[in-house]
Enzyme design. Structure first.
Site, mmCIF file in Angstrom:
data_model
loop_
_atom_site.group_PDB
_atom_site.id
_atom_site.type_symbol
_atom_site.label_atom_id
_atom_site.label_comp_id
_atom_site.label_asym_id
_atom_site.label_seq_id
_atom_site.Cartn_x
_atom_site.Cartn_y
_atom_site.Cartn_z
ATOM 1 N N CYS A 231 0.829 -1.206 0.000
ATOM 2 C CA CYS A 231 0.000 0.000 0.000
ATOM 3 C C CYS A 231 0.866 1.260 0.000
ATOM 4 C CB CYS A 231 -0.942 0.005 1.197
ATOM 5 S SG CYS A 231 -0.098 -0.083 2.793
ATOM 6 N N ASN A 232 2.148 1.133 0.386
ATOM 7 C CA ASN A 232 3.034 2.300 0.474
ATOM 8 C C ASN A 232 3.986 2.455 -0.701
ATOM 9 O OD1 ASN A 232 2.078 3.276 2.899
ATOM 10 N ND2 ASN A 232 3.528 2.102 4.125
ATOM 11 N N GLU A 295 7.539 0.176 11.362
ATOM 12 C CA GLU A 295 6.393 -0.736 11.269
ATOM 13 C C GLU A 295 6.868 -2.133 10.866
ATOM 14 O OE1 GLU A 295 4.699 -2.004 8.401
ATOM 15 O OE2 GLU A 295 5.533 -0.885 6.715
ATOM 16 N N ALA A 373 -10.933 -9.556 5.801
ATOM 17 C CA ALA A 373 -10.557 -10.310 6.995
ATOM 18 C C ALA A 373 -9.124 -10.810 6.901
ATOM 19 C CB ALA A 373 -11.517 -11.491 7.196
ATOM 20 N N LYS A 375 -4.681 -9.811 6.933
ATOM 21 C CA LYS A 375 -3.735 -9.373 7.959
ATOM 22 C C LYS A 375 -4.006 -7.937 8.405
ATOM 23 C CE LYS A 375 0.028 -12.408 6.437
ATOM 24 N NZ LYS A 375 1.411 -12.462 5.902
#
Length: 619
Positions: A231-232, A295, A373, A375
């Site tokens: 996503c990054n 993270e 549903a 991670k």
């Protein structure tokens, strides 16, 4: 007649709708069996009648005239049934065939309904649907055959890409081309400088990474490839003999894969070569390059790159070693520094941002929904529960994964719904987190427009926190007065609150990463020493054998086996001791440039060539 009757029954079962003999299913199976067992076909009736006729004949002398008349009448009835039943069956079968051909539902058999009893009319009908069974078997057989993976051939370069000269981010850095005649290159975009609108178009789902690797190595100048898409970030790692040509090949693939033009992509691209590329991969694995420093999810994603790549032909020894080193570095940084202390993930940042945006800054009374549903959703539930948000609904395509979250967090009141109830769940929620792996828009403005206005507790606004890339929510939702959408790029507000606390830990991590980089570069240099080691040992062995043969010739043929062994051991011992220091220098893992210089010097000093790799004896 018997043959005609059997043919009639067979035709009737063939033409009955869906090859089913409709009956009403009684409530208990035990009630069916006596009825079914009591049913007799006309053939059974006729057979029984014939047996009875034989008995009547044998006892005809003993019965009255009235009895003989009744027996005769029964025999006539039996013969009539035996004669007429095939005709009736054939008529019924023909009627069913006509209805089948005209696509009308066949009527239930009147006599079967009557035999089943009046109570059966209110029960559920049952049937054995053979075509459906065959279709299901065919579907299972089809599903078990994996779909063929289509690999796209390299597209022709855009003239603008051909004319473009890629800029080296660190021209003064080490040149791996001088070490291995190959360059390690990173080309990509990240959350730091690229809007989500571009990143989501470039995104490559994990199950397509092997195909992407295969397509990349089809390009002329790329020998190894790997892909990391989260996503990054969306980054491509390649090994190529030419930095400029390798970058052009990667950009050509990215534009062909995503549909993003070179003009759109160019302002957001970052390029890394050799040492800078290795630094970048190590920092990504350590969490230093993440939107949220420290993270932990990125380390698992780096592991996935190596796992997926290990099964692809285009993931070669350089990238395999690099990502193994990156995994080691990521583990060391998290265990030997405090960078992970208090670190947040994208999911926890989304939960934090959502609470900040609530008018009450509290989850009390707020109805929460989570779409997906996986991670990310699991981390969402974990952090929401830690913030006393205990009432939520999870929507997923299948039940098992969502039910696992129910069991893992028993302290929370988690309801589970399938995807067909998505809009109902959204309408009943005040805050909706979207963490799905879908590549489609799941929630559109037109869907939300007709939903009830959220309560005043949340300011009459339904808030969506979409941390999926590609996004699963319609950007037009922000045009509605009762809806507001936040995506990954909006998490910076939370990130800045947590970033300063880990600056010191990040500086400690960089020291460890420098050590890991030196280890990788030493390994890479050692690969270049292998040919020199083989040549040096081969040439020394050739010299030893030549001198040994000369010594044997001078000593004559009267040498015993023991004496020959002494000569052999002596020559081999001298050779090994002479080679010890050069071999140690070649195997050392010091500075790469120093190591390469040592290799070149030894090659020149001993006059090594490719022919020296194989020992040879000349007389």
């Amino acid at each position: 007649m018997a043959v005609l009757g059997m043919a009639g029954w067979a035709l009737l079962f063939t033409v009955a709708p869906s090859t089913a003999f409709y009956l009403r299913q009684p409530q208990a199976q035990t009630a069916v069996r006596p009825q079914v067992a009591s049913l007799r076909t006309p053939f059974q009736i006729a057979s029984t009648q014939r047996f009875n006729n034989a008995e009547l004949v044998e006892e005809s002398e003993a019965i009255s005239v009235q009895g003989r008349a009744r027996a005769t009448a029964a025999a006539l009835v039996g013969e009539a049934v035996l004669t007429l039943s095939p005709i009736v069956l054939a008529i019924m079968a023909l009627a069913g065939l006509v209805q089948r051909l005209t696509h009308r539902p066949a009527p239930q058999l009147a006599f079967a309904t009557a035999l089943a009893g009046p109570a059966a009319t209110a029960e559920k009908e049952w049937r054995v649907d053979l075509p459906s069974v065959f279709a299901a078997d065919a579907a299972v057989a089809t599903a078990s055959v994996p779909a063929a993976v289509v690999t796209r051939a390299p597209t022709r370069r855009d003239p603008k890409v051909e004319a473009w000269t890629p800029e080296d981010s660190d021209p003064s850095g080490k040149d791996y081309g001088a070490v291995s005649k190959h360059h390690i290159i990173t080309v990509g975009v990240s959350v730091h400088s690229t809007p989500v609108e571009i990143r989501e178009r470039l995104a490559v789902p994990k199950d397509q990474w092997p195909t992407a690797i295969d397509e990349l190595v089809e390009h002329e100048h790329i020998s190894e490839a790997a892909v990391l898409s989260t996503c990054n970030r969306m980054e491509v790692y390649v090994v190529a003999q030419s930095f400029e040509e390798g970058v052009r090949d990667v950009v050509t693939w990215m534009t062909a894969h995503s549909g993003v033009s070179f003009e759109e992509l160019r302002p957001y691209l970052f390029l890394r070569r050799d040492g800078a590329a290795v630094d970048h991969v190590l920092q990504v694995s350590a969490g230093l390059d993440s939107l949220i420093v420290g993270e932990g999810q990125i380390l698992a994603q780096v592991k996935s790159v190596h796992q997926v790549g290990s099964e692809a032909k285009g993931f070669g020894q350089y990238l395999s070693a690099l990502f193994l080193q990156a995994i080691t570095a990521g583990k060391r940084v998290r265990s030997e520094t405090g960078i992970a202390t208090g670190a947040v993930s994208v999911s926890s940042a989304a939960a934090e941002l959502a609470q900040l945006k609530l008018p009450s800054n509290s989850w009390a009374g707020v109805r929460v929904a989570i779409i997906g549903a996986g991670k990310m959703s699991k981390l969402l539930v974990k952090h929401l529960v830690s913030k006393d948000c205990l009432d939520m609904t999870i929507v997923n395509r299948s039940l098992p994964r969502a039910q696992e979250l129910q069991q893992e967090f028993p302290q929370a009141q988690i309801a589970v719904q399938l995807s067909d109830k998505l809009m109902d769940v959204v309408a009943a929620s005040d805050v909706v987190f979207v963490a799905s792996s879908s590549t489609e828009i799941l929630v559109r403005a037109a869907d939300v427009m007709e939903m009830p206005t959220p309560p005043s507790l949340v300011g009459g606004v339904r808030r969506f926190f979409d941390i999926s890339v590609p996004r699963n929510t319609d950007r037009d939702l922000n045009d509605l007065p009762t809806a507001r959408v936040f995506n990954v790029d909006d998490l910076r507000e939370v990130v800045e609150m947590n970033k300063e606390a880990r600056v010191q830990a990040a500086s400690e991590a960089l020291v460890l990463l420098k050590e890991e980089k030196a280890t990788f570069e030493g390994w890479m240099a050692s690969l270049q020493a292998v040919p020199t080691i083989k040549r040096l040992r081969g040439k020394a062995e050739t010299i030893r054998l030549m001198e040994l043969e000369k010594a044997k010739a001078k000593l004559g043929e009267d040498l015993s086996a023991k004496q020959l062994k002494v000569l052999e051991d002596l020559s081999r011992g001298i050779m090994n001791k002479m080679l010890h220091a050069p071999m140690q220098a070649l195997r050392s893992e010091g500075d790469v440039e120093t190591h390469v210089h040592t290799i070149n010097v030894l090659g020149r000093v001993f006059g090594l060539s490719e022919a020296d790799e194989t020992p040879r004896v000349t007389k």
